[in-house]
Design an enzyme around this catalytic site. Structure first.
Site, PDB file in Angstrom:
ATOM      1  N   THR A  30       0.817  -1.217   0.000  1.00 14.04           N
ATOM      2  CA  THR A  30       0.000   0.000   0.000  1.00 14.04           C
ATOM      3  C   THR A  30       0.840   1.251   0.000  1.00 14.04           C
ATOM      4  OG1 THR A  30      -1.841  -1.080   1.103  1.00 14.04           O
ATOM      5  CG2 THR A  30      -1.679   1.292   1.383  1.00 14.04           C
ATOM      6  N   TYR A  53      -8.181   0.428  -3.210  1.00 10.79           N
ATOM      7  CA  TYR A  53      -7.130   1.040  -4.053  1.00 10.79           C
ATOM      8  C   TYR A  53      -6.294  -0.100  -4.662  1.00 10.79           C
ATOM      9  CZ  TYR A  53      -4.775  -0.177   0.217  1.00 10.79           C
ATOM     10  OH  TYR A  53      -4.331  -0.885   1.305  1.00 10.79           O
ATOM     11  N   THR A 108       1.558  -4.346   4.166  1.00 14.24           N
ATOM     12  CA  THR A 108       1.396  -4.612   5.599  1.00 14.24           C
ATOM     13  C   THR A 108       0.809  -5.994   5.860  1.00 14.24           C
ATOM     14  OG1 THR A 108      -0.815  -3.632   5.616  1.00 14.24           O
ATOM     15  CG2 THR A 108       1.059  -2.178   6.131  1.00 14.24           C
ATOM     16  N   ASP A 109       0.191  -6.612   4.872  1.00 16.76           N
ATOM     17  CA  ASP A 109      -0.470  -7.900   5.138  1.00 16.76           C
ATOM     18  C   ASP A 109       0.498  -8.968   5.632  1.00 16.76           C
ATOM     19  OD1 ASP A 109      -3.088  -7.928   2.545  1.00 16.76           O
ATOM     20  OD2 ASP A 109      -2.773  -6.722   4.358  1.00 16.76           O
ATOM     21  N   LYS A 119      -0.137  -7.799  12.920  1.00 12.12           N
ATOM     22  CA  LYS A 119      -1.140  -6.845  12.432  1.00 12.12           C
ATOM     23  C   LYS A 119      -2.429  -7.090  13.202  1.00 12.12           C
ATOM     24  CE  LYS A 119      -2.951  -4.922   8.088  1.00 12.12           C
ATOM     25  NZ  LYS A 119      -2.957  -5.010   6.605  1.00 12.12           N
ATOM     26  N   GLU A 174      -1.802 -29.253  26.996  1.00 10.53           N
ATOM     27  CA  GLU A 174      -3.060 -29.744  26.416  1.00 10.53           C
ATOM     28  C   GLU A 174      -2.880 -31.014  25.597  1.00 10.53           C
ATOM     29  OE1 GLU A 174      -6.024 -27.403  28.016  1.00 10.53           O
ATOM     30  OE2 GLU A 174      -6.144 -29.109  26.631  1.00 10.53           O
TER      31      GLU A 174
END
Ligand code: DGL
Length: 350
Positions: free
Chosen positions: A32, A46, A112-113, A185, A307
């Site tokens: 971006t 965009y 940023t992903d 993120k 677990e």
């Protein structure tokens, strides 16, 4: 004070300062920060990865006042399309540049992903203590209050700073400095999306300076045992996501497709659903697939033998690494060993 005067003054300052400034390389990969929208109010919908590195650098003439900056377009992608080939190309280029005496630090502009994944991968394979700072933006370059220019400006200052030396790969957006190992993120669209939820930021960018208050206790960069310089591929490692009513289909499919490792993003403390999931992972392990128990929760330690009976199953636990980061460490671990005791050590070391 007019913008022209500020720019002329900045240029004069830059010229006056000259060689005393740090040499910072900016490697562009897309995202971006290099995106464009149809109007100044387009902040979703965009197109990412359309603006080239020279345009990005020319949009921030103030960079010249804080560093001797050179740019290079390594590739141009929206970062959801990141893959192992791009990672290997980027890591090799970063290491080659950092080995040069005339490079003091590197900034990587990135979508940023997957910044949290690329930054951790580089944290494990960069062979230098020099600063490597990954930066992105949540608004495209064409938007009102685009955050890319100020994020890039701060990232260049950080990459040229003495304070950032030896801190590992850093992620710097929104005036905050995060460690590659722990940053993630947290919001699909807001400018403050990058957080280190419980372990916290390392520090801040303020008034053209970095301020550090903490640093990672884990091994990274020059102290890492991983080396990708002679690798042209990385082992296939996949992630299965845990949820109520989960079945074994995805696990069996990944095994059939040849996965060398599977990270299980379990509910809670990395819990395994029975009777479907635990036997499927057991069978995968018996076929030689290395299994790492992580958690979809996002914070906290996945306790060994908590677990699940990891000793009996010969599983590995991810410590505090989220599933997407556990996948990266397991992938690199498998370039060195399939010994699960050794791999567990690595998860308690990095
Ligand atoms: N397509 C996403 C990416 O390249 C846009 C998100 C961004 O870069 O902020 O990661």
């Amino acid at each position: 004070m007019s913008v022209l005067f500020v720019l002329l003054f900045s240029f004069a300052v830059a010229e006056a300062r000259g060689p005393g400034l740090p040499n910072v390389m900016v490697l562009a990969t897309g995202g971006t920060i290099a995106g464009t929208g149809s109007s100044s109010t387009t902040v979703v919908g965009y197109t990412a990865a359309t603006v080239g590195i020279e345009t990005l650098l020319n949009a921030v003439p103030e960079l010249k006042t804080v560093a001797n900056v050179k740019g290079e377009q390594v590739f141009q992608i929206a970062s959801e399309n990141m893959n192992n080939d791009y990672w290997l190309k980027l890591a090799k280029r970063v290491n080659a540049l950092l080995a040069q005496d005339d490079v003091d630090g590197i900034v990587i502009t990135h979508g940023t992903d997957t910044i949290e994944e690329t930054s951790y991968f580089l944290d494990l394979v960069v062979k230098s203590k020099k600063p490597v700072v990954i930066v992105g933006a949540m608004r495209p370059s064409t938007a009102i209050s685009a955050d890319g220019p100020i994020n890039l400006y701060n990232a260049v200052i950080l990459a040229g700073s003495d304070e950032a030396i030896g801190k590992g790969v850093l992620v710097a957006l929104n005036d905050q400095i995060n460690a590659a190992r722990d940053v993630t993120k947290n919001n699909t669209s807001t400018a403050d999306t990058f957080r280190t939820p419980e372990l916290g930021f390392l520090g801040y960018m303020q008034g053209n300076k970095p301020y550090f208050y903490r640093q990672s206790t884990r091994r990274h960069t020059a102290d890492s045992e991983f080396d990708v310089s002679n690798l042209d591929a990385l082992p296939q490692v996949d992630i299965v996501y845990g949820y109520a009513n989960m079945n074994r289909v995805a696990i069996d499919a990944f095994v059939a497709a040849g996965a060398k490792g599977i990270v299980h993003a379990g509910v809670g403390d990395g819990s395994l659903a029975r009777p479907a999931v635990e036997p499927a992972l057991d069978e995968a392990r018996k076929k030689g697939v290395v299994i790492v128990r992580s958690s979809r929760v996002g914070n906290g330690i996945v306790a060994r033998n908590g677990e699940a009976k990891d000793d009996e199953h010969d599983f590995v636990v991810s410590d505090t690494l989220n599933p997407q980061k556990a996948r990266i460490l397991l992938m690199l671990a498998l370039t060195k060993t399939t010994d699960t005791k050794e791999i567990q050590r690595m998860f308690y070391t990095y």
